[in-house]
Scaffold this active site. Structure first.
Site, PDB file in Angstrom:
ATOM      1  N   TYR A   1       0.928  -1.163   0.097  1.00  0.00           N
ATOM      2  CA  TYR A   1      -0.136   0.072   0.205  1.00  0.00           C
ATOM      3  C   TYR A   1       0.815   1.215  -0.081  1.00  0.00           C
ATOM      4  O   TYR A   1       1.854   1.446   0.758  1.00  0.00           O
ATOM      5  CB  TYR A   1      -0.947   0.059   1.349  1.00  0.00           C
ATOM      6  CG  TYR A   1      -1.840   1.283   1.280  1.00  0.00           C
ATOM      7  CD1 TYR A   1      -2.946   1.270   0.761  1.00  0.00           C
ATOM      8  CD2 TYR A   1      -1.294   2.341   2.023  1.00  0.00           C
ATOM      9  CE1 TYR A   1      -3.631   2.880   1.071  1.00  0.00           C
ATOM     10  CE2 TYR A   1      -1.856   3.635   2.434  1.00  0.00           C
ATOM     11  CZ  TYR A   1      -2.946   3.713   1.694  1.00  0.00           C
ATOM     12  OH  TYR A   1      -3.803   4.960   1.776  1.00  0.00           O
TER      13      TYR A   1
ATOM     14  N   GLU B   1      -4.089   7.389  -3.674  1.00  0.00           N
ATOM     15  CA  GLU B   1      -4.000   6.026  -3.180  1.00  0.00           C
ATOM     16  C   GLU B   1      -3.553   4.947  -4.143  1.00  0.00           C
ATOM     17  O   GLU B   1      -4.395   4.838  -5.184  1.00  0.00           O
ATOM     18  CB  GLU B   1      -5.218   5.625  -2.427  1.00  0.00           C
ATOM     19  CG  GLU B   1      -4.876   5.421  -0.994  1.00  0.00           C
ATOM     20  CD  GLU B   1      -6.397   4.992  -0.327  1.00  0.00           C
ATOM     21  OE1 GLU B   1      -7.337   4.885  -0.839  1.00  0.00           O
ATOM     22  OE2 GLU B   1      -6.317   4.747   0.921  1.00  0.00           O
TER      23      GLU B   1
END
Ligand code: GDP
Ligand code: MN
Length: 390
Positions: free
Chosen positions: A112, A200
């Site tokens: 991530y 993101e």
């Protein structure tokens, strides 16, 4: 303002961030052409991805890996037009109107990487975690130490040592470190130059042949900075937004739909917040936030009424106005005209203060409309709550 994954990846590409090759498709024919092309280029797999402004598509059945052209066509048929329900769409889901047809990646690890404007420190913060792919919110809640953060000094920008530090924390080694540093550098540049509020990459992956790729991307831009990004404005997909909010934005009304029963029409964001608070305090629930602005005109008041009335949950309308730039008599005249024109039958409760308030109250009283006026905000809120309960 949110954009689609395929649009975000286009931006990343411009900033030198590696993303899989792919094409957006709005029809099955386009999807088929794109898949054919990708298979003919020697890809072993093609991914069919629903494009909606919400995450969690994978779990909801909106991301499928196809090993053949037939499978790709089948998945495209399944996904295009489906009502995709994810933990971010709410139970009604979102209709899929676009697909991204993308070359398949042989995933080694899913990580991530995110960047967001951190209000507490007034800085952009980069966040990285080895636990990518799944719900990062869950990781943050259960295992916050698994998320590594670097705060960026605005005057210096993202330093190479900060990017390397995060790359190490991601467990990357060898040439992957420099690739990840490249991703982060590009991301930071894109973030600042486009006035992002959130970016993101989930997942950021390493492939089995050692590459670092952004496999998914979510971007959210600061609406207040859009005036200086004409190109980004064009990426807006109104089909993804709440229809009432789109309608409101056309008349420069700040409207956010909520799920209560008392519609609010207020001038000024602060007063609108206070109005929602006092409705809750009085035991009711607001159906919306609506700031008609300091200089609302009749057209805007009419538009505001129309929007409030098209919400079927609404049982009463609470108009809370402090007349400053917007004089109370002007507002009252507009309210009466709009309510008559739109044939409003719901109870209307007003709290009026400010410039020309006496004239305003008189106009309301003589209008023949089913209106009640509260002398204080609390009294008006109590009346609205009682009216909404029937
Ligand atoms: P999201 O569920 O909306 O966040 O959509 P993502 O784009 O993140 O995709 C969800 C998951 O699908 C990823 O975490 C991957 O596990 C899987 N996935 C997506 N693209 C590929 C691909 O090219 N190859 C493989 N093997 N899996 C993929
Ligand atoms: Mn994702």
């Amino acid at each position: 303002m949110k954009i689609h994954e395929y649009q975000a990846k286009e931006i990343l590409r411009k900033y030198g961030v590696a993303v899989p090759a792919g094409e957006m498709a709005t029809t099955l024919e386009e999807a088929d052409t794109a898949a054919k092309q990708l298979f003919s280029q020697g890809n072993a797999a093609v991914v069919v991805k629903a494009q909606i402004h919400a995450g969690g598509r994978g779990k909801g059945g909106g991301v499928k890996v196809a090993k053949s052209l037939e499978d790709a066509a089948k998945y495209a048929k399944d996904i295009l037009g489906m009502q995709l329900v994810t933990h971010q769409t709410g139970p009604a889901g979102q209709k899929v109107q676009r697909l991204l047809i993308e070359e398949g990646s042989a995933i080694d690890r899913e990580m991530y990487l995110g960047a967001v404007v951190d209000r507490a420190s007034s800085k952009i913060v980069f966040m990285a975690s080895q636990q990518g792919g799944m719900d990062i919110e869950e990781v943050a809640a259960k295992d916050p130490d698994a998320i590594f953060k670097e705060y960026i000094e605005p005057a210096e920008g993202l330093s190479p040592f900060q990017a390397r530090k995060l790359a190490f924390k991601l467990g990357l080694t060898g040439p992957q470190i420099n690739q990840a540093v490249g991703v982060m550098t590009g991301l930071y540049k894109a973030f600042t130059e486009t006035d992002c509020s959130l970016m993101e990459i989930n997942p950021l992956i390493t492939t089995r042949d050692g590459k670092v790729l952004a496999l998914d991307c979510k971007m959210d831009f600061d609406g207040n900075a859009l005036f200086r990004h004409k190109d980004l404005k064009e990426l807006r997909d109104m089909a993804e937004e709440d229809p009432l909010e789109v309608e409101a934005s056309k008349d420069a009304l700040n409207y956010i739909k909520l799920d209560g029963t008392i519609a609010c029409m207020v001038n000024g964001a602060g007063l609108a917040m206070a109005t929602m608070d006092i409705i809750s305090y009085a035991g009711g629930s607001p159906a919306n936030f609506l700031d008609v602005g300091g200089g609302a005109n009749q057209q805007q008041i009419e538009a505001a009424f129309a929007i409030l009335l098209s919400d079927k949950n609404v049982k009463a309308i609470f108009i809370n106005i402090f007349g400053g730039i917007l004089r109370v008599d002007v507002l009252a005249t507009a309210v009466v005209a709009a309510a008559k024109k739109l044939n409003v039958t719901l109870p209307i409760i007003l709290r009026l203060e400010g410039t020309n308030v006496e004239e305003g109250r008189k106009i309301i009283a003589e209008s023949g409309l089913k209106c009640q006026i509260g002398t204080t905000m609390k009294e008006a809120a109590d009346l609205a709550v009682a009216a909404a309960k029937g």
